[in-house]
Scaffold this active site. Structure first.
Site, mmCIF file in Angstrom:
data_model
loop_
_atom_site.group_PDB
_atom_site.id
_atom_site.type_symbol
_atom_site.label_atom_id
_atom_site.label_comp_id
_atom_site.label_asym_id
_atom_site.label_seq_id
_atom_site.Cartn_x
_atom_site.Cartn_y
_atom_site.Cartn_z
ATOM 1 N N PHE A 124 -12.458 34.609 9.790
ATOM 2 C CA PHE A 124 -13.648 33.903 10.270
ATOM 3 C C PHE A 124 -14.161 34.626 11.510
ATOM 4 O O PHE A 124 -13.384 34.924 12.421
ATOM 5 C CB PHE A 124 -13.288 32.451 10.595
ATOM 6 C CG PHE A 124 -14.483 31.572 10.814
ATOM 7 C CD1 PHE A 124 -15.171 31.026 9.732
ATOM 8 C CD2 PHE A 124 -14.933 31.283 12.085
ATOM 9 C CE1 PHE A 124 -16.278 30.213 9.931
ATOM 10 C CE2 PHE A 124 -16.042 30.472 12.286
ATOM 11 C CZ PHE A 124 -16.714 29.932 11.212
ATOM 12 N N ASP A 196 -4.678 30.052 12.219
ATOM 13 C CA ASP A 196 -5.867 29.201 12.270
ATOM 14 C C ASP A 196 -5.841 28.320 11.016
ATOM 15 O O ASP A 196 -5.847 28.833 9.887
ATOM 16 C CB ASP A 196 -7.115 30.103 12.315
ATOM 17 C CG ASP A 196 -8.412 29.308 12.430
ATOM 18 O OD1 ASP A 196 -8.425 28.128 12.050
ATOM 19 O OD2 ASP A 196 -9.417 29.902 12.874
ATOM 20 N N TYR A 221 -13.444 18.757 12.774
ATOM 21 C CA TYR A 221 -14.635 18.243 12.072
ATOM 22 C C TYR A 221 -14.704 18.618 10.598
ATOM 23 O O TYR A 221 -15.647 18.246 9.918
ATOM 24 C CB TYR A 221 -15.915 18.683 12.793
ATOM 25 C CG TYR A 221 -16.083 20.175 13.005
ATOM 26 C CD1 TYR A 221 -16.526 21.008 11.979
ATOM 27 C CD2 TYR A 221 -15.804 20.751 14.245
ATOM 28 C CE1 TYR A 221 -16.683 22.364 12.181
ATOM 29 C CE2 TYR A 221 -15.964 22.107 14.462
ATOM 30 C CZ TYR A 221 -16.400 22.915 13.424
ATOM 31 O OH TYR A 221 -16.544 24.257 13.636
ATOM 32 N N LYS A 222 -13.729 19.355 10.094
ATOM 33 C CA LYS A 222 -13.764 19.705 8.662
ATOM 34 C C LYS A 222 -12.979 18.646 7.875
ATOM 35 O O LYS A 222 -13.431 17.523 7.756
ATOM 36 C CB LYS A 222 -13.224 21.122 8.468
ATOM 37 C CG LYS A 222 -14.215 22.151 9.034
ATOM 38 C CD LYS A 222 -13.696 23.575 9.034
ATOM 39 C CE LYS A 222 -14.761 24.498 9.613
ATOM 40 N NZ LYS A 222 -14.223 25.754 10.116
ATOM 41 N N ARG A 370 -20.241 27.945 -1.952
ATOM 42 C CA ARG A 370 -18.924 27.312 -1.784
ATOM 43 C C ARG A 370 -18.978 25.858 -2.234
ATOM 44 O O ARG A 370 -19.892 25.125 -1.882
ATOM 45 C CB ARG A 370 -18.501 27.328 -0.308
ATOM 46 C CG ARG A 370 -18.141 28.656 0.234
ATOM 47 C CD ARG A 370 -17.398 28.516 1.562
ATOM 48 N NE ARG A 370 -18.059 27.611 2.502
ATOM 49 C CZ ARG A 370 -17.647 27.436 3.757
ATOM 50 N NH1 ARG A 370 -16.572 28.062 4.206
ATOM 51 N NH2 ARG A 370 -18.289 26.615 4.557
HETATM 52 C C1 LIG Z 1 -14.824 26.416 11.181
HETATM 53 C C2 LIG Z 1 -13.920 27.457 11.678
HETATM 54 C C3 LIG Z 1 -13.804 27.738 13.040
HETATM 55 C C4 LIG Z 1 -14.670 26.998 14.007
HETATM 56 O O1 LIG Z 1 -14.432 27.320 15.328
HETATM 57 P P1 LIG Z 1 -15.040 26.444 16.491
HETATM 58 O O2 LIG Z 1 -14.870 27.276 17.685
HETATM 59 O O3 LIG Z 1 -14.235 25.176 16.546
HETATM 60 O O4 LIG Z 1 -16.485 26.181 16.166
HETATM 61 C C5 LIG Z 1 -12.883 28.677 13.441
HETATM 62 N N1 LIG Z 1 -12.107 29.341 12.550
HETATM 63 C C6 LIG Z 1 -12.210 29.098 11.223
HETATM 64 C C7 LIG Z 1 -11.328 29.816 10.271
HETATM 65 C C8 LIG Z 1 -13.130 28.170 10.755
HETATM 66 O O5 LIG Z 1 -13.242 27.958 9.445
#
Ligand SMILES: *Cc1c(COP(=O)(O)O)cnc(C)c1O
Length: 411
Positions: A124, A196, A221-222, A370
């Protein structure tokens, strides 16, 4: 598979009743809980209560009276069983990005003779950006972010690597790493690991303690349904807690914030990962949302997640349409998280056409659609219906209409 068969699967689904704990808009099939979880009824009530009673009436006394001050710790402990962590190793704060900065810096200083942070090319982006930012802050002599393709990771683990930074489930194709295996391989070279769990926590069980993981972060939030921008979480294995220090040494991570001492002294345990004042409204929403998981068997969650995606693949392959959509997620449920990714040259327009017909999915540049299958509230019949709508859009080529081409700021 017929509509009746899909409905029968719902009837025997042991966690079917969980859906009633969410506010889900009418005529909507929400296949995007991997990006933003829907609103749990409990979170709605809790936020109203925090605003009207706690903030509205009790004002500043609520820090003690309603235990706002302990909220990060309480939320951390609620998340712990979802990720296989014994108590005292999680806290809730900030975003994944900010928490990764803290962890990466702390981990790097635990390996003073090494400078390489190894990650995956298609991790990510924020994970990589934070690595790049740290590299430019401390200089390449102290931190070098190195990225390799997923299938080159194992070969790249050697004694020059300080930290392995990976996401368990890839945000694009849903491919899932074997945490236990990669952690063990990294440890054989004395490499620290940061996982992560953004697309893991709340979708299926994770075993952080069992795998001997050093550090982890995850998203509120996911799949945890804490609301837009809900705070994230940090996991620090007990064995590291006395020997590390994080760089964002704010007062909420101090041993005694209300002594107002001039000098920073880190709090014990994972609490030192706190930095500034927590967002109480947002964290309260997450706290209430986590109550939905209290009586959920995580293995049932994982099983349903796999069954939903299997059903999707099967329904899509029945008539003709799938010839045009290429599944880029692993074909075996064991090797994926809880979403499927399909490639199509018109992926953006198709996702817009789906959304217009109430099937909420997301598009990931350049050509991926997705489909997220959050097992707490998605029904088998939703999958059946979403597939029919998708078929129809593809076969009719409705997606070619001009109104499906316009891109907004967030995709
Ligand atoms: C959604 C997501 C994030 C989001 O990071 P924030 O800093 O909390 O916005 C980070 N890493 C991954 C793999 C994600 O899917």
């Amino acid at each position: 598979m017929s509509w009746e068969d899909a409905c029968r699967l719902d009837e025997v689904d042991p966690i079917a009743a969980k859906r009633e704990e969410f506010h889900l808009p009418e005529s909507t099939i929400y296949l995007d809980g991997n990006s933003l979880g829907p609103l749990p009824n409990k979170a709605k009530q809790r936020v109203a209560q925090v605003i009207e009673e706690e903030w509205g009436e009790d004002l500043i006394s609520s820090w003690n009276k309603h235990h706002w001050i302990d909220l990060p710790e309480r939320v951390g402990e609620k998340i712990a069983p979802l990720v296989g962590a014994a108590p005292g190793q999680l806290t809730c704060c900030d975003s994944i990005s900010v928490n990764l900065f803290k962890l990466l810096t702390a981990a790097l200083s635990m390996r003073p003779g090494r400078r390489v942070v190894l990650s995956q090319q298609d991790n990510f982006p924020t994970d990589l950006y934070i690595g790049q930012g740290l590299q430019s802050l401390v200089g390449e002599a102290r931190c070098e972010l190195k990225t390799v393709a997923a299938d080159q990771l194992e070969a790249a683990l050697d004694d020059s690597v300080a930290v392995l930074l990976l996401t368990e489930v890839n945000f694009r194709d849903g491919r899932k790493h074997d945490i236990a295996r990669l952690t063990a391989q990294a440890h054989a070279h004395d490499i620290l690991v940061i996982w992560d769990l953004a697309h893991s926590a709340g979708a299926f069980p994770v075993e952080l303690d069992k795998a001997g993981v050093d550090f982890a972060v995850g998203c509120g939030y996911k799949y945890l349904n804490g609301g837009p921008g809900a705070p994230a979480f940090v996991y620090v294995a007990s064995r590291h807690q006395d020997s590390l220090s994080q760089p964002l040494s704010g007062w909420m991570g101090h041993q005694a914030p209300f002594d107002f001492n001039e000098n920073y002294q880190a709090a014990d345990g994972v609490t030192q990962f706190q930095t500034g004042t927590p967002g109480i409204i947002s964290m309260s929403a997450l706290d209430a949302a986590l109550n939905v998981f209290a009586d959920v068997d995580l293995d049932q969650l994982a099983k349903k997640s796999a069954a939903l995606s299997e059903l999707f693949i099967q329904c899509l392959s029945e008539p003709q349409a799938d010839a045009q959509l290429e599944l880029v997620s692993p074909a075996s449920a064991k090797e994926r998280g809880s979403h499927l990714a399909y490639v199509h040259p018109q992926a953006f327009a198709i996702s817009q056409a789906l959304i217009a017909e109430g099937v909420i999915v997301d598009f990931r540049a350049p050509d991926i659609i997705r489909f997220g299958f959050a097992p707490l509230y998605i029904r088998y019949r939703d999958i059946w219906q979403a597939c029919r709508i998708l078929h129809d859009i593809i076969l009719s080529k409705r997606y070619a209409e001009a109104r499906f081409q316009a891109r907004e700021k967030v995709t």
